[in-house]
Write an enzyme that holds these catalytic residues in place. Structure first.
Site, PDB file in Angstrom:
ATOM      1  CD1 TRP A  57      -2.019  -2.143   2.093  1.00 13.42           C
ATOM      2  CD2 TRP A  57      -2.832  -1.512   0.113  1.00 13.42           C
ATOM      3  NE1 TRP A  57      -2.950  -3.069   1.710  1.00 13.42           N
ATOM      4  CE2 TRP A  57      -3.467  -2.704   0.504  1.00 13.42           C
ATOM      5  CE3 TRP A  57      -3.188  -0.934  -1.111  1.00 13.42           C
ATOM      6  CZ2 TRP A  57      -4.441  -3.328  -0.277  1.00 13.42           C
ATOM      7  CZ3 TRP A  57      -4.156  -1.548  -1.895  1.00 13.42           C
ATOM      8  CH2 TRP A  57      -4.769  -2.737  -1.476  1.00 13.42           C
ATOM      9  CG  ASP A 104      -3.128   4.258   4.084  1.00 14.76           C
ATOM     10  OD1 ASP A 104      -4.180   4.150   4.748  1.00 14.76           O
ATOM     11  OD2 ASP A 104      -2.839   3.497   3.136  1.00 14.76           O
ATOM     12  CE  LYS A 126      -8.264  -2.182   5.919  1.00 15.91           C
ATOM     13  NZ  LYS A 126      -8.434  -3.016   4.740  1.00 15.91           N
TER      14      LYS A 126
END
Ligand SMILES: Cc1ncc(COP(=O)(O)O)c(C=O)c1O
Length: 355
Positions: A100, A167, A191
């Site tokens: 990511w 992030d 999440k």
């Protein structure tokens, strides 16, 4: 009973599912479904206002920061961050801690120069690099606080004299943070905040228009902030369910309380991984994530059998990401210690059978 260890979208509290399902049939006694109401209706405006208030309260967001609910996922933020913060001909600094993080850097590279300050790719991202310096002439520094795939987490915010962008997709709302340490925080909701479809952005207002670029309005932070996340039709249902989930978290006592539960949950599972001779952790001990716990078996030939046992015990979503292999237990806020104990019991059962 199923124990959902999925990495995201993932488990949310049962109460939230129940409330949300009621609202699908009749939202606030209006006789209309949450899925058919106007995003400009008073009832929905109240939802956005409350969701924002809850984020502000739960994370202690100081004045001078805007809270946005956007679409496009964290991946859209990989692009929006440089569009909004990186001037033409400018440079940005990125810490490479996994897929990511490097995807985020790749988007920035399309718009300018990228300085990778450090990378843990040499050891398949099993640790967080610590010794690096952040160039003072970069427009901003970007890092990923929790590496969902590898099970590593950054607990100490890197200090920089330039704007810090993070992030936090997979650890936001799981532990207390000092928002003032960051200039821009983003997180896909799927999440710990809510269902997929909405992305949280917490941005220091000073950053608006910082790149000086002409960019499509939909990708500019400021118009979304000015319109209270109603620049265009927002993801109504995802925001609504996020609000229910944030209410749940507040009723539990907030982030401080859930953090303590998360510490106990993670410790319980890591202790078993370290004790049980059939299993071993993959992440460097000091960088072990509290949200995504990655482990493999000493004998890889045992993995299919353990996965089968896990399935029989109702343990869902524990297969590791293909780039790490083995197993990954994602133990987000809504997952209870009962589910952790069920996984630990399965690991012990496997040990007893094979000893
Ligand atoms: C840390 C992190 N960043 C970014 C992403 C990508 O998010 P999205 O699918 O919302 O674009 C994920 C997805 O799991 C993630 O875990």
């Amino acid at each position: 009973m199923k124990h959902n260890f999925g990495a995201g979208p993932c488990i949310l509290p049962k109460e939230v599912f129940e409330e949300a399902s009621k609202a699908v049939l009749d939202f606030n006694g209006s006789g209309l479904s949450i899925l058919e109401i106007s995003h400009r209706s008073k009832d929905f405006e109240a939802v956005v206002v409350e969701t924002e208030r809850l984020v502000r309260e739960l994370l202690n967001v100081p004045q001078g920061y805007s809270i946005l609910f956007l679409q496009g996922g964290a991946s859209q933020q990989f692009a929006m961050v440089p569009m909004n913060l990186l001037p033409e001909g400018g440079k940005a600094a990125y810490l490479d801690t996994g897929v990511w993080a490097s995807k985020a850097a790749k988007e920035a590279k399309k718009l300018g120069q990228v300085d990778i300050v450090a990378s843990s790719s040499d050891q398949n991202y099993t640790y967080i690099p610590k010794d690096y310096s952040i160039p003072a002439d970069a427009a901003y520094f970007h890092f990923t606080s929790n590496n969902t795939i590898y099970g590593t987490e950054v607990f100490e915010t890197p200090k920089a004299n330039i704007p810090v962008v993070v992030d936090m997709s997979s650890d936001i709302l799981s532990r207390t943070i000092n928002v003032a340490d960051y200039d821009l925080i983003y997180a896909g909701a799927q999440k710990n905040m809510g269902p997929a479809g909405v992305t949280l952005v917490i941005i220091k207002d000073e950053l608006f228009g910082k790149s000086g670029r002409t960019i499509p309005t939909i990708f500019e932070y400021e118009p979304h902030a000015k319109a209270g996340s109603m620049y265009n039709t927002p993801p109504v249902f995802s925001i609504y369910v996020s609000m229910l989930n944030l209410r749940w978290l507040k009723n539990k006592g907030g982030v401080e309380v859930i953090e303590q539960e998360n510490i106990i949950k993670a410790r319980t599972l890591y202790e078993e991984i370290d004790r049980n001779p059939f299993f071993k952790g993959t992440a460097a001990v000091e960088d072990r994530s509290r949200m995504n716990i990655t482990f493999v078996m000493e004998n890889p030939d045992h993995e299919a059998e353990f996965l089968e046992l896990a399935k029989e015990r109702g343990l869902v979503g524990i297969k590791g990401h293909r780039s790490v292999g083995g197993f990954r237990a994602s133990v987000y806020n809504a997952l209870t210690i009962t589910s952790i104990n069920a996984l630990v019991d399965a690991m012990r059962e496997f040990e007893e059978k094979h000893n």
